[in-house]
Design a protein around this motif. Sequence first.
Motif, mmCIF file in Angstrom:
data_model
loop_
_atom_site.group_PDB
_atom_site.id
_atom_site.type_symbol
_atom_site.label_atom_id
_atom_site.label_comp_id
_atom_site.label_asym_id
_atom_site.label_seq_id
_atom_site.Cartn_x
_atom_site.Cartn_y
_atom_site.Cartn_z
ATOM 1 N N PHE A 13 0.861 -1.189 0.000
ATOM 2 C CA PHE A 13 0.000 0.000 0.000
ATOM 3 C C PHE A 13 0.895 1.236 0.000
ATOM 4 O O PHE A 13 1.804 1.345 0.825
ATOM 5 N N LYS A 16 -2.018 4.512 3.700
ATOM 6 C CA LYS A 16 -3.162 3.862 4.334
ATOM 7 C C LYS A 16 -4.460 4.609 4.033
ATOM 8 O O LYS A 16 -5.538 4.077 4.253
ATOM 9 N N LEU A 19 -6.310 2.634 -0.150
ATOM 10 C CA LEU A 19 -5.928 1.229 -0.246
ATOM 11 C C LEU A 19 -5.930 0.711 -1.681
ATOM 12 O O LEU A 19 -5.531 -0.427 -1.928
ATOM 13 N N SER A 76 -4.257 -3.658 5.700
ATOM 14 C CA SER A 76 -5.378 -2.733 5.523
ATOM 15 C C SER A 76 -6.218 -2.626 6.796
ATOM 16 O O SER A 76 -7.069 -1.746 6.894
ATOM 17 N N ASP A 94 -5.420 -9.378 3.114
ATOM 18 C CA ASP A 94 -4.114 -8.805 2.769
ATOM 19 C C ASP A 94 -3.043 -9.878 2.546
ATOM 20 O O ASP A 94 -1.853 -9.596 2.627
#
Length: 190
Positions: A13, A16, A19, A76, A94
């Motif tokens: 990523f 944050k 995403l 995430s 993830d």
Amino acid sequence: MNNLFYLLHGTIFRTKEDLNDLIEINEVFSDESLIVARRNAFRKYQSYVDVFMDGIGKKYNTYNDSVQKLQDFVNSYRVEHPLNNPDLGKIEVDFDKGLFIYLVIDPSDTYTTKEGDLIYNKKILIHFFNADFENYWKAALKGLQSEADFYLSNNIDVNKELETIAHANKNSIKIINTPINYQKLIDNGL
């Protein structure tokens, strides 16, 4: 055996806050000396980690420290359930986020995804950083052992980078050194 190489692969990523904004990494490291290719893959891996650490205003200290501080790049923090039913457990959303180093032992054994990505079927995971250390470190340790066995059985020079990991009730194993302190993990009973 001259066409063996190391693969640095990952999906991270970028922030944050978004995403869907991902960094895709897919770099090949080859050299006449396989151990040199390995060192180059680890150097590049470390340069990415250093950039990510710099992005959050921190400096690299240890592998464990950086993995904790860089969670926003691979996690995430979303929890999803199959069919939106918590009784069915959680889905690891993830699982594909992180940065991984592989030894590709058969570059000819590949397939191409619908998206056009080339996937190597015969590869050995030797190093990683992701949100799920607990479920990956044993696989990476096994991969490091397979990598060392491959080097030793094919008389490939490891240039004094071989180390022995001792198990309390098992035979010790040989690996080529890595930033993860596997001896400490084993000693701590993980």
